[in-house]
Design a protein around this motif. Structure first.
Motif, short mmCIF file in Angstrom:
data_model
loop_
_atom_site.label_atom_id
_atom_site.label_comp_id
_atom_site.label_asym_id
_atom_site.label_seq_id
_atom_site.Cartn_x
_atom_site.Cartn_y
_atom_site.Cartn_z
N LEU A 86 0.81 -1.22 0.00
CA LEU A 86 0.00 0.00 0.00
C LEU A 86 0.85 1.27 0.00
O LEU A 86 0.38 2.35 -0.35
N TRP A 87 2.14 1.12 0.40
CA TRP A 87 3.02 2.30 0.37
C TRP A 87 3.13 2.89 -1.02
O TRP A 87 3.49 4.05 -1.20
N SER A 88 2.82 2.08 -2.04
CA SER A 88 2.94 2.61 -3.41
C SER A 88 1.97 3.77 -3.64
O SER A 88 2.14 4.55 -4.57
N ILE A 89 0.97 3.89 -2.76
CA ILE A 89 0.04 5.02 -2.88
C ILE A 89 0.79 6.36 -2.79
O ILE A 89 0.43 7.34 -3.44
N VAL A 90 1.86 6.37 -1.99
CA VAL A 90 2.65 7.59 -1.87
C VAL A 90 3.20 7.99 -3.24
O VAL A 90 3.17 9.16 -3.64
N GLY A 91 3.69 6.99 -3.97
CA GLY A 91 4.21 7.27 -5.32
C GLY A 91 3.09 7.73 -6.24
O GLY A 91 3.25 8.67 -7.02
N LEU A 92 1.95 7.07 -6.12
CA LEU A 92 0.81 7.41 -6.98
C LEU A 92 0.37 8.85 -6.76
O LEU A 92 0.15 9.60 -7.72
N SER A 93 0.27 9.26 -5.50
CA SER A 93 -0.21 10.63 -5.29
C SER A 93 0.85 11.64 -5.75
O SER A 93 0.51 12.75 -6.18
N GLY A 94 2.12 11.26 -5.71
CA GLY A 94 3.16 12.14 -6.24
C GLY A 94 2.98 12.33 -7.75
O GLY A 94 2.96 13.46 -8.24
#
Ligand code: PHE
Length: 451
Positions: A92-100
């Motif tokens: 789920l940490w990939s959400i950080v990349g997605l919002s970037g």
């Protein structure tokens, strides 16, 4: 790394990478915001406050984003998920990349419209549009541009077209090459302007405005503004630095390189103040910030100076170079994602991403005229995108990145990436785990107050 193709692009040199990172960091904020903030908020006392914010918040997050990108060797989403996997953490940490990536996408839509104004002003200054004009006439010229959707459309398209061409040429062949050309040019333009400023008659007033320490002006509001700017000016929280980090090899020393980038970004912002304010004061104009300073106040001055035409050209060229190197950095994370996730190659990925963003930019430029009454949650489209990104998406993405690196990445990976001594590691942990996250959280919460 098993799924990773070894063809992932790389910067061709450390200096190329530094120039590209500085090019991203140096943008409109350095030119129309920071110098004014210094002058209004405490002079050198503000610079001092800002440097502390940079050291405790901007710097560690910059390093964290590069580290994620370098370990992930991929677009911000996949980099986050790879590094999470290496540390047995949730995908789920990939959400950080997605919002970037999403933030970069949205910001570019309005950044390109402003970049278009800048190119248009090269033409306007060059054709003598401001010569001898009074303040009201110059204001009308700016209002006329904003009211003219066709003109805005043309210049937005030109700016976006240039950005797409550079990015399509690739990391070393496009971003890096453009930075190696545009950043020295920006430096030359800046030095010409500062040199002129020295003899303009307004230099002493500018020095006084910018550097007289006024510690009594440093209150919590000013500290918050310094915090927010330390974050924004380094292009953090939008996937840019993760993406730029993904093209880095292991030999680059991240701490040292971040120090260089931060210093160059700050020095250029201060020089921008020394370029702008002598002209403002020599012409008895009032300092201001934002678009008004750049597109109204300065043109009034250029219209009345003997070498105003030439200097105006130099200034808007400088602004355009600053905007272009930032815009290309905004497009890169989106393109990297498409390139890796779709069968489209580099050129088509750039064209696809650029076209969608360009189309969104059309909605943005219409919000200054035909669509000025179209409101989203009480804001026109331009203000809505600006607030959504700068007040919500960027701080939250930056917060996610630093919490992730501070708390969820193994100590041995940090040691390996940053070559820290024991004492260095303790300092890093205090800053990355506690100080920086609290700082960004404060930026986030406080900015909610004035949505
Ligand atoms: N760092 C840039 C500046 O100081 C701002 C920026 C925003 C750059 C968005 C790229 C993307 O102006």
């Amino acid at each position: 790394m098993s799924t990773h193709k070894h063809t992932h692009a790389q910067w061709s040199s450390r200096i190329g990478f530094i120039l590209a990172a500085v090019g991203s960091a140096v943008g409109l904020g350095n030119i129309w915001k920071f110098p004014y903030m210094i002058g209004q908020s405490g002079g050198s006392a503000f610079v001092f406050t800002y440097l502390i914010c940079i050291a405790l918040i901007g710097f560690p997050i910059l390093v964290a984003e590069w580290m994620i990108g370098r370990r992930g060797q991929s677009n911000p989403i996949l980099s986050m998920s790879r590094v999470a996997e290496q540390n047995n953490r949730s995908q789920l940490w990939s959400i950080v990349g997605l919002s970037g990536v999403l933030g970069a996408f949205l910001i570019l839509a309005f950044y390109s419209v402003i970049g278009g104004w800048s190119i248009n002003y090269i033409v306007k200054v060059g054709s003598g549009a401001f010569a001898g004009q009074d303040a009201a006439a110059v204001e009308n010229i700016f209002a006329g541009l904003l009211g003219n959707s066709k003109e805005l459309f043309i210049w937005h398209s030109v700016f976006m077209g240039l950005t797409v061409i550079i990015v399509a040429l690739g990391v070393a062949g496009g971003l890096e090459r453009a930075s190696k050309i545009l950043m020295p040019l920006l430096g030359i333009c800046l030095l010409i302007m500062v040199g002129y400023g020295v003899f303009s008659g307004g230099f002493a007033a500018a020095i006084d405005y910018l550097f007289t320490p006024k510690f009594e002006l440093i209150d919590s509001k000013v500290i918050l503004a310094a915090l927010g700017h330390a974050f924004f000016t380094l292009s953090l929280g939008m996937g840019i630095m993760m993406s730029y980090g993904s093209y880095l090899g292991g030999e680059i020393n991240l701490l040292r390189t971040a120090t260089v980038v931060v210093i160059m970004d700050t020095v250029i912002a201060i020089l921008a103040g020394l370029a702008i304010f002598p002209i403002v004061f020599a012409n008895q104009l009032d300092p201001s910030s934002g678009p008004g300073l750049i597109f109204v106040t300065l043109p009034i001055a250029f219209g009345h100076m003997t070498s105003g035409l030439l200097l105006g050209l130099v200034f808007f060229a400088l602004l355009t170079f600053a905007a272009l190197t930032s815009a290309m950095s905004l497009l890169e994370p989106v393109v990297e994602l498409l390139e890796e996730k779709t069968p489209l190659g580099r050129s088509l990925s750039t064209l696809a991403a650029g076209s969608v963003i360009w189309a969104l930019g059309i909605a943005v430029l219409l919000s200054f005229n035909e669509w000025s009454t179209v409101m989203i949650l009480g804001n026109n489209i331009f203000d809505f995108l600006d607030k959504l990104t700068s007040k919500f998406m960027l701080p939250l993405t930056g917060l996610g990145a630093i919490i992730f690196v501070g708390w969820f990445v193994h100590g041995n990976i940090i040691r390996q990436e940053l070559h820290l001594s024991t004492a260095g590691e303790i300092i890093w942990q205090i800053i990355a785990r506690i100080i920086a996250p609290i700082g960004v959280a404060i930026i986030f919460v406080s900015s909610l107050g004035d949505v």
